[in-house]
Design a protein around this motif. Sequence first.
Motif, PDB file in Angstrom:
ATOM      1  N   ALA A  50       0.833  -1.205   0.000  1.00  0.00           N
ATOM      2  CA  ALA A  50       0.000   0.000   0.000  1.00  0.00           C
ATOM      3  C   ALA A  50       0.867   1.255   0.000  1.00  0.00           C
ATOM      4  O   ALA A  50       0.625   2.202  -0.771  1.00  0.00           O
ATOM      5  CB  ALA A  50      -0.932  -0.004   1.205  1.00  0.00           C
ATOM      6  N   SER A  51       1.888   1.296   0.844  1.00  0.00           N
ATOM      7  CA  SER A  51       2.742   2.486   0.912  1.00  0.00           C
ATOM      8  C   SER A  51       3.562   2.644  -0.363  1.00  0.00           C
ATOM      9  O   SER A  51       3.766   3.777  -0.836  1.00  0.00           O
ATOM     10  CB  SER A  51       3.666   2.405   2.125  1.00  0.00           C
ATOM     11  OG  SER A  51       4.548   1.301   2.036  1.00  0.00           O
ATOM     12  N   MET A  52       4.029   1.534  -0.935  1.00  0.00           N
ATOM     13  CA  MET A  52       4.794   1.631  -2.181  1.00  0.00           C
ATOM     14  C   MET A  52       3.901   2.090  -3.326  1.00  0.00           C
ATOM     15  O   MET A  52       4.327   2.862  -4.189  1.00  0.00           O
ATOM     16  CB  MET A  52       5.454   0.286  -2.502  1.00  0.00           C
ATOM     17  CG  MET A  52       6.639  -0.032  -1.608  1.00  0.00           C
ATOM     18  SD  MET A  52       7.642  -1.407  -2.232  1.00  0.00           S
ATOM     19  CE  MET A  52       6.514  -2.775  -1.970  1.00  0.00           C
ATOM     20  N   TYR A  53       2.670   1.606  -3.358  1.00  0.00           N
ATOM     21  CA  TYR A  53       1.732   2.022  -4.408  1.00  0.00           C
ATOM     22  C   TYR A  53       1.476   3.523  -4.313  1.00  0.00           C
ATOM     23  O   TYR A  53       1.494   4.239  -5.324  1.00  0.00           O
ATOM     24  CB  TYR A  53       0.425   1.247  -4.272  1.00  0.00           C
ATOM     25  CG  TYR A  53      -0.574   1.513  -5.377  1.00  0.00           C
ATOM     26  CD1 TYR A  53      -0.577   0.741  -6.528  1.00  0.00           C
ATOM     27  CD2 TYR A  53      -1.524   2.531  -5.272  1.00  0.00           C
ATOM     28  CE1 TYR A  53      -1.491   0.978  -7.555  1.00  0.00           C
ATOM     29  CE2 TYR A  53      -2.438   2.778  -6.280  1.00  0.00           C
ATOM     30  CZ  TYR A  53      -2.413   1.995  -7.423  1.00  0.00           C
ATOM     31  OH  TYR A  53      -3.312   2.232  -8.436  1.00  0.00           O
ATOM     32  N   GLU A  54       1.256   4.012  -3.106  1.00  0.00           N
ATOM     33  CA  GLU A  54       1.009   5.434  -2.926  1.00  0.00           C
ATOM     34  C   GLU A  54       2.220   6.258  -3.362  1.00  0.00           C
ATOM     35  O   GLU A  54       2.074   7.340  -3.955  1.00  0.00           O
ATOM     36  CB  GLU A  54       0.656   5.717  -1.464  1.00  0.00           C
ATOM     37  CG  GLU A  54      -0.707   5.160  -1.058  1.00  0.00           C
ATOM     38  CD  GLU A  54      -1.025   5.412   0.411  1.00  0.00           C
ATOM     39  OE1 GLU A  54      -0.699   6.515   0.891  1.00  0.00           O
ATOM     40  OE2 GLU A  54      -1.581   4.513   1.058  1.00  0.00           O
ATOM     41  N   ALA A  55       3.434   5.756  -3.083  1.00  0.00           N
ATOM     42  CA  ALA A  55       4.641   6.464  -3.513  1.00  0.00           C
ATOM     43  C   ALA A  55       4.737   6.504  -5.035  1.00  0.00           C
ATOM     44  O   ALA A  55       5.130   7.525  -5.625  1.00  0.00           O
ATOM     45  CB  ALA A  55       5.871   5.791  -2.918  1.00  0.00           C
ATOM     46  N   ASP A  56       4.384   5.388  -5.681  1.00  0.00           N
ATOM     47  CA  ASP A  56       4.386   5.351  -7.146  1.00  0.00           C
ATOM     48  C   ASP A  56       3.434   6.388  -7.727  1.00  0.00           C
ATOM     49  O   ASP A  56       3.786   7.137  -8.655  1.00  0.00           O
ATOM     50  CB  ASP A  56       3.974   3.961  -7.639  1.00  0.00           C
ATOM     51  CG  ASP A  56       5.087   2.927  -7.542  1.00  0.00           C
ATOM     52  OD1 ASP A  56       6.219   3.308  -7.200  1.00  0.00           O
ATOM     53  OD2 ASP A  56       4.809   1.743  -7.808  1.00  0.00           O
ATOM     54  N   ILE A  57       2.222   6.429  -7.198  1.00  0.00           N
ATOM     55  CA  ILE A  57       1.214   7.351  -7.741  1.00  0.00           C
ATOM     56  C   ILE A  57       1.632   8.799  -7.504  1.00  0.00           C
ATOM     57  O   ILE A  57       1.454   9.668  -8.374  1.00  0.00           O
ATOM     58  CB  ILE A  57      -0.170   7.069  -7.120  1.00  0.00           C
ATOM     59  CG1 ILE A  57      -0.622   5.635  -7.447  1.00  0.00           C
ATOM     60  CG2 ILE A  57      -1.193   8.076  -7.642  1.00  0.00           C
ATOM     61  CD1 ILE A  57      -0.664   5.302  -8.920  1.00  0.00           C
ATOM     62  N   SER A  58       2.227   9.076  -6.342  1.00  0.00           N
ATOM     63  CA  SER A  58       2.696  10.435  -6.062  1.00  0.00           C
ATOM     64  C   SER A  58       3.778  10.847  -7.060  1.00  0.00           C
ATOM     65  O   SER A  58       3.754  11.984  -7.590  1.00  0.00           O
ATOM     66  CB  SER A  58       3.237  10.501  -4.635  1.00  0.00           C
ATOM     67  OG  SER A  58       3.737  11.780  -4.345  1.00  0.00           O
ATOM     68  N   ALA A  59       4.720   9.961  -7.342  1.00  0.00           N
ATOM     69  CA  ALA A  59       5.775  10.265  -8.312  1.00  0.00           C
ATOM     70  C   ALA A  59       5.201  10.442  -9.710  1.00  0.00           C
ATOM     71  O   ALA A  59       5.630  11.330 -10.471  1.00  0.00           O
ATOM     72  CB  ALA A  59       6.818   9.156  -8.315  1.00  0.00           C
ATOM     73  N   LEU A  60       4.234   9.628 -10.056  1.00  0.00           N
ATOM     74  CA  LEU A  60       3.599   9.731 -11.369  1.00  0.00           C
ATOM     75  C   LEU A  60       2.907  11.075 -11.550  1.00  0.00           C
ATOM     76  O   LEU A  60       2.995  11.699 -12.615  1.00  0.00           O
ATOM     77  CB  LEU A  60       2.585   8.598 -11.542  1.00  0.00           C
ATOM     78  CG  LEU A  60       3.126   7.254 -12.014  1.00  0.00           C
ATOM     79  CD1 LEU A  60       2.105   6.157 -11.776  1.00  0.00           C
ATOM     80  CD2 LEU A  60       3.480   7.330 -13.491  1.00  0.00           C
ATOM     81  N   LYS A  61       2.204  11.522 -10.533  1.00  0.00           N
ATOM     82  CA  LYS A  61       1.522  12.811 -10.614  1.00  0.00           C
ATOM     83  C   LYS A  61       2.523  13.935 -10.895  1.00  0.00           C
ATOM     84  O   LYS A  61       2.275  14.809 -11.743  1.00  0.00           O
ATOM     85  CB  LYS A  61       0.755  13.082  -9.323  1.00  0.00           C
ATOM     86  CG  LYS A  61      -0.477  12.227  -9.126  1.00  0.00           C
ATOM     87  CD  LYS A  61      -1.097  12.450  -7.748  1.00  0.00           C
ATOM     88  CE  LYS A  61      -1.467  13.886  -7.518  1.00  0.00           C
ATOM     89  NZ  LYS A  61      -2.063  14.106  -6.167  1.00  0.00           N
ATOM     90  N   ALA A  62       3.658  13.884 -10.208  1.00  0.00           N
ATOM     91  CA  ALA A  62       4.666  14.916 -10.418  1.00  0.00           C
ATOM     92  C   ALA A  62       5.251  14.842 -11.827  1.00  0.00           C
ATOM     93  O   ALA A  62       5.462  15.873 -12.489  1.00  0.00           O
ATOM     94  CB  ALA A  62       5.772  14.781  -9.371  1.00  0.00           C
ATOM     95  N   ASP A  63       5.500  13.626 -12.303  1.00  0.00           N
ATOM     96  CA  ASP A  63       6.080  13.459 -13.640  1.00  0.00           C
ATOM     97  C   ASP A  63       5.121  13.927 -14.734  1.00  0.00           C
ATOM     98  O   ASP A  63       5.523  14.626 -15.678  1.00  0.00           O
ATOM     99  CB  ASP A  63       6.452  11.997 -13.869  1.00  0.00           C
ATOM    100  CG  ASP A  63       7.656  11.551 -13.055  1.00  0.00           C
ATOM    101  OD1 ASP A  63       8.318  12.414 -12.444  1.00  0.00           O
ATOM    102  OD2 ASP A  63       7.927  10.337 -13.006  1.00  0.00           O
ATOM    103  N   ILE A  64       3.877  13.529 -14.635  1.00  0.00           N
ATOM    104  CA  ILE A  64       2.905  13.918 -15.667  1.00  0.00           C
ATOM    105  C   ILE A  64       2.667  15.417 -15.636  1.00  0.00           C
ATOM    106  O   ILE A  64       2.510  16.062 -16.693  1.00  0.00           O
ATOM    107  CB  ILE A  64       1.592  13.130 -15.485  1.00  0.00           C
ATOM    108  CG1 ILE A  64       1.826  11.631 -15.695  1.00  0.00           C
ATOM    109  CG2 ILE A  64       0.524  13.631 -16.452  1.00  0.00           C
ATOM    110  CD1 ILE A  64       2.368  11.259 -17.057  1.00  0.00           C
ATOM    111  N   THR A  65       2.651  15.994 -14.436  1.00  0.00           N
ATOM    112  CA  THR A  65       2.495  17.441 -14.343  1.00  0.00           C
ATOM    113  C   THR A  65       3.638  18.159 -15.045  1.00  0.00           C
ATOM    114  O   THR A  65       3.438  19.138 -15.794  1.00  0.00           O
ATOM    115  CB  THR A  65       2.436  17.878 -12.867  1.00  0.00           C
ATOM    116  OG1 THR A  65       1.293  17.277 -12.247  1.00  0.00           O
ATOM    117  CG2 THR A  65       2.338  19.392 -12.748  1.00  0.00           C
TER     118      THR A  65
END
Length: 640
Positions: A50-65
Motif C-alpha cells: 500500500a505504501s509503495m503504491y502510494e509512492a508510485d502514484i505520487s511520483a507519477l503525478k509529479a512526472d505527468i504534471t
Amino acid sequence: MTIATDRATALGATTNDVGQAGLIFNDAVRLSEGGLWAEPADSSNQLNYASMYEADISALKADITLAMTDGATVNGTAVTPSNPNTLSEILGQLNDLAAAAPQAVGNSAAAIAAQGIIHTEQQQILSEIANDTNLQHALAANGVTNPGTGATDQGFQSLPAQAADDSAAIATAKAGASLSDIGTVFNAATNLAAGGLNSHNLAEFNADMKAVAAGLQNFINNGGLAEIQANSAAEHALALSEGISDSAAQALTGVHLQTVLNQVELQINDFDATYATNPNVAARATNDNLLDIIDIVQTDPALAASAGNPTATAANFTAGTFVPSHDGGFANQAGYLQGTITHFQDNQAQTDFWSAFIAGANNLNNALTAEANGTAHLDNAGLNALIQQVQGYEQLGASFDGAQGGIFGARFDNELLGGTLKADTNTALQALHDVLNNGGTVSATDAAQLIAAGDGYVGDAQDVSGNNNPNGGGTYVGTATTVAGATTTQIADANTPTSGNVDGNDQPTDHPVKGLTNNGFGVTDPHAGAGAGSPVSAGSGSTTDQAAHSTSMLSGAIAGDIASLVQALEGGQTSAISAAVATLTAAISGNSGSTAVSSNAGSSQGGNESILTADAGNAAGFSDQFSHVSHHLQFEHMWH
C-alpha cells in the motif's frame, strides 16, 4: 535520458519523460495484482504494497504534471500527444488513484469501493495511452528489458490482450485441448485481480481459476503434456539452460506443468477463502502466486510455445533469443522496478530452516541422480530409505512454512505447501516406487524423472533462499550440502529443530497449523494475546495436538529426528546416519497425522550409507554437475 529500471532512480527525481513515468505505472499495477496490503507494515524487510503504491502514484503525478508544463518526452525525444487532453486526463485519473489507495486495504465496503476505483482507473489510463497514437508509438519503440521478468516492457504496458472468461471461453478452457485456451482464461483472472479481490469480483475470479484447474488436469490426462514434451527444439533449449539431458528436460516440463496446477489449486483452496478472514495475507499470497505461475510457464520454452508465446520458436531457441512475452496464454504482466521487492530478512529459526532446506535439496539431488545414472545401485532397503527422505524433506518445508503464518507464509506458501516442492516430490516418489516395484531396474523414464525432480529441488531451494537474507548478514550458499555451509557466515545451526509447530521465534505456537490454511502464528502474524514479535506461551502445540492435523504437520519428535539426521549427514558417519534414519522412520510410522508415508517404511533402516552424504557421494563417483544454478524458475519471488 536513459530510462531507468530501478526504483531508486525512477522515483528519485521528477521527469517529463513519459517512458520513465510509464515504468513507474507498471510497477504500481503489478503491486495492485491481488490487492494492496498494509499489515503488518514493513515486516521482516518486506515493504507493504500500500505504501509503495502510494509512492508510485505520487511520483507519477509529479512526472505527468512536468510533462504537461515542459513538454513530454520519451527516452529524451520530444513527443506531442495526438490528443492534447491525454496527459491532463491521465493526471485526473492519477488523482483518483491517489485518493483511493489509502482506503483500498481490507474487505470493508469502503475498501471494496476503493479497489474498484483502482481497477477501473488503471484500465482507463492504459486506454488513454493506447488510443493516443503518438504516445503509443513512441513508448512501443522505446521498450526496455525488465531485469526481473526478462520480458520487454514499454511504459504503460498494457494488460494481456488474449483474455476472456465468458461462458464459451470457460467451456473451452475446461476441455483442456489447448494450453493457450486455458491461459486465455488465466489472463482474464489476472486482469480481474488488478486492484484487488473482494466479495464483488471473487466469485468470477474463483470460477476462472477452477476452469483453469480443470483444463490443466484434462490437458495432462488427455495427451496435451505429451504433445508439449515432443517439441524437441523447446526441450533441447530447456536442457541446455538446466545442464541436463533432453529426456530429463521433458520430465522437468511435466514437473513445471504440475507445479502450475498445484499452485492454481492452492489459490482456489486457500488464498481465495482467506480474503474473508485476512485480506492482507490473501493479497500478498495471491500476488506472489499468480505472478509465479506466469514465470513458470514463460521460462519453460515448451510450455511457453504451447501457450502461444510468439518468441517461442525453433529459430529463437537455436539463436538464444527466446524471451517471456506479453502475448498468448499465461502472458507476462508488466514488471516491477528493480528494488521494489526486497529480500525477506530471516531470523535465526528461518535461517536454520533455509540452510537445512538447501542442504537437503543438494543431497537429495545427488542421491536421485546417482540412482538415475547408475553410480548408485540401491537395494530395497536403500530405496525405501530414500523414499522416506524425500517424504521427510517435503514435510520439512510444509510444516515450517505453515507454522510461520503471516507474510512469511504468504510469500512462500506457493513454494512450500502446494507448488514445486509438491510436484518435485511426487515426481521423485513415482520414479522411486517404479524402481522398487521393478526389482531395482531403472527405466529411461524413471531416470529422467529422478533427474528432473533433483534439479527441481535444487532450483527451488536456490531460488527461494536467494531471496532471503540470513540472520546476522551474509548470503545463502545454494550449492551447500551441509547446514553450516549453507550461509557465507556459517551462522545456521543444525541442532535447532526447523520444523513442526514452531513460530518465527522458534517457540511452540499457540495455534496448531493445518497445511493449506496458513493460519499459524509467527513473527509476521503474532498471536493475538502476545506482543508483536514476542514468543507465545511454551508448552502449546504439543505432539498430541499435532498428530491430529494434516500431513503437512510434523510432531516435535520428528522435528528433532530430522535435526539429528541432518547432523549425522554432515558428520558422514554411516552408523550415525543409519541410526538417525531408523529413529525418524519409527517416529513417522507412529505419527497418525502423516498419511503420506510408504507402507514399506518399516523396512527402510540401513542401506542408505551412500545416499545423502556428500563424502559418500564423492566416493561413489558423483560428478559436480549439480552445482549449477537452476534456471527454470529463475525469476520467481525476486520480483514478486
